[in-house]
Design a protein around this motif. Structure first.
Motif, mmCIF file in Angstrom:
data_model
loop_
_atom_site.group_PDB
_atom_site.id
_atom_site.type_symbol
_atom_site.label_atom_id
_atom_site.label_comp_id
_atom_site.label_asym_id
_atom_site.label_seq_id
_atom_site.Cartn_x
_atom_site.Cartn_y
_atom_site.Cartn_z
ATOM 1 N N ARG A 63 0.902 -1.188 0.000
ATOM 2 C CA ARG A 63 -0.008 -0.020 -0.026
ATOM 3 C C ARG A 63 0.656 1.331 -0.035
ATOM 4 N NH1 ARG A 63 -4.798 -1.681 4.483
ATOM 5 N NH2 ARG A 63 -5.496 -3.614 3.198
ATOM 6 N N ILE A 64 1.783 1.119 -0.732
ATOM 7 C CA ILE A 64 2.592 2.413 -1.016
ATOM 8 C C ILE A 64 2.291 3.179 -2.158
ATOM 9 C CG2 ILE A 64 5.107 3.244 -1.677
ATOM 10 C CD1 ILE A 64 6.112 0.647 -0.255
ATOM 11 N N SER A 65 2.011 4.573 -1.948
ATOM 12 C CA SER A 65 1.443 5.533 -2.717
ATOM 13 C C SER A 65 2.364 5.447 -3.936
ATOM 14 C CB SER A 65 1.405 7.039 -2.270
ATOM 15 O OG SER A 65 0.858 7.809 -2.973
ATOM 16 N N THR A 66 1.520 5.606 -5.110
ATOM 17 C CA THR A 66 2.361 5.721 -6.561
ATOM 18 C C THR A 66 3.105 7.059 -6.580
ATOM 19 O OG1 THR A 66 0.373 6.709 -7.597
ATOM 20 C CG2 THR A 66 0.668 4.267 -7.778
ATOM 21 N N ASP A 67 2.676 8.112 -5.790
ATOM 22 C CA ASP A 67 3.266 9.141 -5.843
ATOM 23 C C ASP A 67 4.733 9.124 -5.245
ATOM 24 O OD1 ASP A 67 0.958 10.484 -6.572
ATOM 25 O OD2 ASP A 67 0.516 11.049 -4.662
ATOM 26 N N LYS A 68 5.209 8.045 -4.441
ATOM 27 C CA LYS A 68 6.480 7.878 -3.859
ATOM 28 C C LYS A 68 7.356 7.219 -5.037
ATOM 29 C CE LYS A 68 7.248 7.599 0.243
ATOM 30 N NZ LYS A 68 7.287 7.488 1.560
ATOM 31 N N TYR A 69 6.994 6.732 -6.129
ATOM 32 C CA TYR A 69 8.059 6.175 -6.983
ATOM 33 C C TYR A 69 7.440 6.296 -8.404
ATOM 34 C CZ TYR A 69 4.189 2.597 -6.841
ATOM 35 O OH TYR A 69 3.201 1.769 -7.114
ATOM 36 N N ARG A 70 8.581 5.944 -9.385
ATOM 37 C CA ARG A 70 8.470 5.699 -10.752
ATOM 38 C C ARG A 70 9.149 4.517 -11.308
ATOM 39 N NH1 ARG A 70 7.079 8.230 -15.703
ATOM 40 N NH2 ARG A 70 7.856 6.764 -17.535
ATOM 41 N N ILE A 71 8.604 3.482 -11.761
ATOM 42 C CA ILE A 71 9.551 2.374 -12.002
ATOM 43 C C ILE A 71 9.614 2.127 -13.664
ATOM 44 C CG2 ILE A 71 9.469 -0.148 -12.060
ATOM 45 C CD1 ILE A 71 7.723 -0.097 -9.619
ATOM 46 N N ASP A 72 10.655 2.042 -14.277
ATOM 47 C CA ASP A 72 10.842 1.574 -15.576
ATOM 48 C C ASP A 72 12.106 0.707 -15.845
ATOM 49 O OD1 ASP A 72 10.665 2.305 -18.312
ATOM 50 O OD2 ASP A 72 10.827 4.374 -18.120
ATOM 51 N N THR A 73 11.982 0.330 -17.085
ATOM 52 C CA THR A 73 13.204 -0.590 -17.340
ATOM 53 C C THR A 73 14.322 0.274 -17.689
ATOM 54 O OG1 THR A 73 12.814 -0.587 -19.917
ATOM 55 C CG2 THR A 73 11.789 -2.090 -18.422
ATOM 56 N N ILE A 74 15.662 -0.142 -17.464
ATOM 57 C CA ILE A 74 16.812 0.927 -17.892
ATOM 58 C C ILE A 74 16.681 1.253 -19.282
ATOM 59 C CG2 ILE A 74 19.431 0.924 -17.900
ATOM 60 C CD1 ILE A 74 19.389 -1.171 -15.767
ATOM 61 N N ALA A 75 16.557 0.245 -20.142
ATOM 62 C CA ALA A 75 16.406 0.445 -21.407
ATOM 63 C C ALA A 75 15.370 1.515 -21.875
ATOM 64 C CB ALA A 75 16.124 -0.697 -22.362
ATOM 65 N N GLY A 76 13.918 1.414 -21.585
ATOM 66 C CA GLY A 76 13.058 2.353 -21.650
ATOM 67 C C GLY A 76 13.419 3.815 -20.957
ATOM 68 N N TRP A 77 13.854 3.799 -19.956
ATOM 69 C CA TRP A 77 14.255 5.143 -19.404
ATOM 70 C C TRP A 77 15.474 5.875 -19.948
ATOM 71 C CZ3 TRP A 77 18.636 7.579 -17.086
ATOM 72 C CH2 TRP A 77 18.360 8.652 -16.245
ATOM 73 N N CYS A 78 16.451 5.149 -20.546
ATOM 74 C CA CYS A 78 17.389 5.901 -21.240
ATOM 75 C C CYS A 78 16.751 6.035 -22.665
ATOM 76 C CB CYS A 78 18.375 4.800 -21.547
ATOM 77 S SG CYS A 78 19.736 4.540 -20.159
ATOM 78 N N LEU A 79 16.006 5.542 -23.346
ATOM 79 C CA LEU A 79 15.556 5.670 -24.586
ATOM 80 C C LEU A 79 14.717 6.961 -24.487
ATOM 81 C CD1 LEU A 79 15.171 5.205 -27.587
ATOM 82 C CD2 LEU A 79 12.949 3.672 -27.094
ATOM 83 N N ARG A 80 13.675 7.074 -23.409
ATOM 84 C CA ARG A 80 12.870 8.175 -23.302
ATOM 85 C C ARG A 80 13.765 9.479 -23.205
ATOM 86 N NH1 ARG A 80 10.339 9.739 -18.727
ATOM 87 N NH2 ARG A 80 11.147 8.047 -17.458
ATOM 88 N N PHE A 81 14.559 9.429 -22.310
ATOM 89 C CA PHE A 81 15.362 10.737 -22.016
ATOM 90 C C PHE A 81 16.346 11.258 -23.128
ATOM 91 C CE2 PHE A 81 13.995 10.790 -17.868
ATOM 92 C CZ PHE A 81 14.437 12.232 -17.200
ATOM 93 N N ALA A 82 17.041 10.072 -23.699
ATOM 94 C CA ALA A 82 17.967 10.432 -24.891
ATOM 95 C C ALA A 82 17.400 10.894 -26.068
ATOM 96 C CB ALA A 82 18.596 9.002 -25.179
ATOM 97 N N ALA A 83 16.013 10.483 -26.333
ATOM 98 C CA ALA A 83 15.151 10.833 -27.533
ATOM 99 C C ALA A 83 14.374 12.080 -27.349
ATOM 100 C CB ALA A 83 13.966 9.745 -27.659
ATOM 101 N N ALA A 84 14.277 12.425 -25.917
ATOM 102 C CA ALA A 84 13.774 13.932 -25.479
ATOM 103 C C ALA A 84 14.701 15.015 -26.108
ATOM 104 C CB ALA A 84 13.459 13.822 -24.222
ATOM 105 N N PHE A 85 15.977 14.576 -25.722
ATOM 106 C CA PHE A 85 17.083 15.554 -26.135
ATOM 107 C C PHE A 85 18.101 15.004 -27.114
ATOM 108 C CE2 PHE A 85 15.801 15.944 -21.624
ATOM 109 C CZ PHE A 85 15.359 17.345 -21.707
ATOM 110 N N PRO A 86 17.690 14.894 -28.220
ATOM 111 C CA PRO A 86 18.476 14.325 -29.249
ATOM 112 C C PRO A 86 19.806 15.014 -29.653
ATOM 113 C CG PRO A 86 16.539 15.401 -30.513
ATOM 114 C CD PRO A 86 16.341 15.336 -28.785
ATOM 115 N N GLN A 87 19.897 16.272 -29.454
ATOM 116 C CA GLN A 87 21.095 16.937 -29.758
ATOM 117 C C GLN A 87 22.071 16.798 -28.992
ATOM 118 O OE1 GLN A 87 19.863 21.081 -30.509
ATOM 119 N NE2 GLN A 87 19.834 20.831 -33.055
ATOM 120 N N ARG A 88 21.467 16.704 -27.532
ATOM 121 C CA ARG A 88 22.409 16.498 -26.489
ATOM 122 C C ARG A 88 22.869 14.966 -26.426
ATOM 123 N NH1 ARG A 88 24.453 20.853 -23.224
ATOM 124 N NH2 ARG A 88 22.681 22.605 -23.084
ATOM 125 N N SER A 89 22.150 13.983 -26.586
ATOM 126 C CA SER A 89 22.512 12.861 -26.495
ATOM 127 C C SER A 89 22.978 12.135 -27.898
ATOM 128 C CB SER A 89 21.070 11.951 -26.263
ATOM 129 O OG SER A 89 20.295 11.835 -27.450
#
Length: 493
Positions: A63-89
């Motif tokens: 019963r831990i509130s969803t406000d206390k965490y975000r879960i993702d795969t390493i692959a998914g998290w990297c892709l999401r951030f790298a794709a959001a900043f394509p020039q930097r990444s």
């Protein structure tokens, strides 16, 4: 639970730390408890969508509130951030499919974190990071997490003795030379909850001794096994192994009231495991398939390229790899005869001929679905590659409903859906160490293979909670295998 609560608080307080967790010692529970005692929201990263699902369910259970965490795969998290900043990444592929594409994603993620462009976002969003199953990290993923730890307090959880993946020469990160220098060893989980909860303390104690021996490269000694562990000698002639394994499976069926059963076999040969499942299909055994099953993808490609009789034969070829009683050779002869205007096999295949004619006539998705069902309904038909059969059926349905251009595209869609939603195994399954890692069963039959390393043996021996059957040529032996490429598991699952 005082000790566990202390470890949970330790995981939250360390700046850069690692917690080693032996199999069955409550790692998932500790991550969830650590999130519960965190003052700020935590980022939780793991490797597979099945792992995401497991963690999510445990957090909900506590019963831990969803406000206390975000879960993702390493692959998914990297892709999401790298794709959001394509020039930097600097990444080009925003829909990576090959190992090289994914390596570029991780490199882009590390480059983005080095740039400082996302520091404000991460610091505002999270108070720290937990990474699960760290033994499965490649060096490229480790480099990303190391950079993330420069910004957020990070604690990684894993077990060096369960690092069995070798992804096309991308070896798992080495704990002594790479993990511990970066994430200092903070604590170790050693209470065997998996077996304590099953009231099987003697098996827990024996597995603890086995673990110590394997860590020191000492032999596995089955002469000291507890009552819940049995040993059966495998013949010196490897060609006779299957008969011994089948005999043990049939014997274990008399214990059916003791829960589900996994047979853990050769990680290097899908064909050998499938042959065993075929032998035991009538008894309800089925092969566990890799999420990205190559046999399924290959079959879809062949079907896409074929028309008329060739499409029907391609579909029949696939079905014959999934079930007993397909009578592929005889049915193909009957189909060829009908194409020539001759009558052959009417008594045996008469009910299938209208379905076959429909596939030949238009080759449509619904016609193929009806043919699959007709084959499944035949007397003597038992599915032994159940997951693969149903995935093909689901792909045909998805293609028909969504109007996808090819069956191959639909198979990809189905496999991706399974990655996210997970799957349920039957009561009697056959798999490999790569496919059962992280799973728990009531009973297990472990058949020795030359390729099994210390780590493979540890993963295999720790899957069962109540009873364990071990098949090997000797009661005392040293694992001699070497790691195999984990193509059946898939890196970005």
């Amino acid at each position: 639970m005082a000790d566990d609560e202390e470890i949970a608080r330790l995981a939250v307080s360390v700046r850069r730390g690692s917690i080693v967790a032996a199999a069955g010692c409550g790692k998932t529970e500790q991550i969830a408890r650590a999130v519960g005692v965190s003052a700020r929201r935590r980022l939780i990263l793991t490797h597979t969508h099945a792992g995401v699902d497991t963690l999510t369910r445990r957090l909900k259970k506590l019963r831990i509130s969803t406000d206390k965490y975000r879960i993702d795969t390493i692959a998914g998290w990297c892709l999401r951030f790298a794709a959001a900043f394509p020039q930097r990444s600097g990444i080009d592929a925003t829909a990576p499919t090959t190992p090289a594409d994914w390596d570029a994603v991780y490199l882009g993620g590390a480059r983005l974190l080095d740039s400082g462009a996302v520091d404000g976002v991460l610091l505002a969003s999270y108070g720290g990071c937990f990474v699960d199953e760290y033994q499965d990290c490649t060096l490229q993923q480790h480099q990303v997490i190391s950079r993330l730890a420069n910004l957020l307090p990070t604690c990684v959880f894993g077990d060096p003795l369960q690092a069995i993946f070798d992804f096309r020469n991308q070896h798992p990160v080495d704990w002594d030379s790479e993990v511990f220098p970066t994430f200092a060893r903070s604590a170790e989980l050693s209470t065997p909850w998996r077996w304590k909860n099953a009231k099987n303390g003697e098996l827990a104690d024996w597995l603890s001794d086995v673990r110590a021996a394997l860590e020191q490269n000492k032999p596995i000694d089955l002469t000291s096994r507890p009552q819940s562990v049995t040993w059966t000698a495998l013949p010196a002639d490897a060609t006779r192994h299957q008969a011994t394994i089948v005999g043990q499976c049939l014997e274990a069926m008399s214990e059916n009231d003791l829960g589900n059963l996994i047979v853990i076999g050769d990680s290097t040969s899908e064909n050998r495991r499938s042959a065993l499942a075929q032998k035991l299909a009538k008894q309800g055994f089925a092969n566990i398939e890799a999420i990205g099953c190559k046999t399924l993808r290959s079959a879809a490609t062949v079907i896409d390229k074929a028309n008329g009789v060739d499409r029907l034969k391609a579909l029949l070829g696939f079905v014959s790899k999934c079930m007993t009683g397909a009578d592929k050779t005889a049915l193909e002869k009957a189909i060829d005869a009908r194409q020539q205007g001759r009558r052959l096999g009417q008594a045996k295949f008469g009910s299938l001929f209208p379905l076959a004619d429909a596939v030949i006539g238009d080759g449509g998705d619904m016609a193929m679905l009806e043919f699959l069902q007709g084959m499944r309904d035949r007397p003597g038909a038992y599915l032994y590659r159940r997951e693969m059969f149903f995935a093909m059926r689901s792909a045909l349905q998805t293609k028909a409903v969504n109007g996808l251009p090819t069956l191959s595209a639909s198979v990809w869609e189905v496999q991706n859906r399974i990655r996210h939603s997970g799957r349920r195994l039957g009561e009697r399954s056959i798999g490999s160490t790569l496919l059962v890692k992280g799973l728990e069963f009531d009973r297990a039959i472990v058949a020795a293979a030359d390729t099994m390393t210390n780590k493979d043996w540890y993963v295999a021996l720790t899957r069962a909670t109540t009873r364990l059957r071990i098949l090997s040529t000797n009661e005392r032996f040293s694992p001699t295998g070497t790691s195999v490429a984990a193509s059946e598991g898939g890196r970005h699952r």
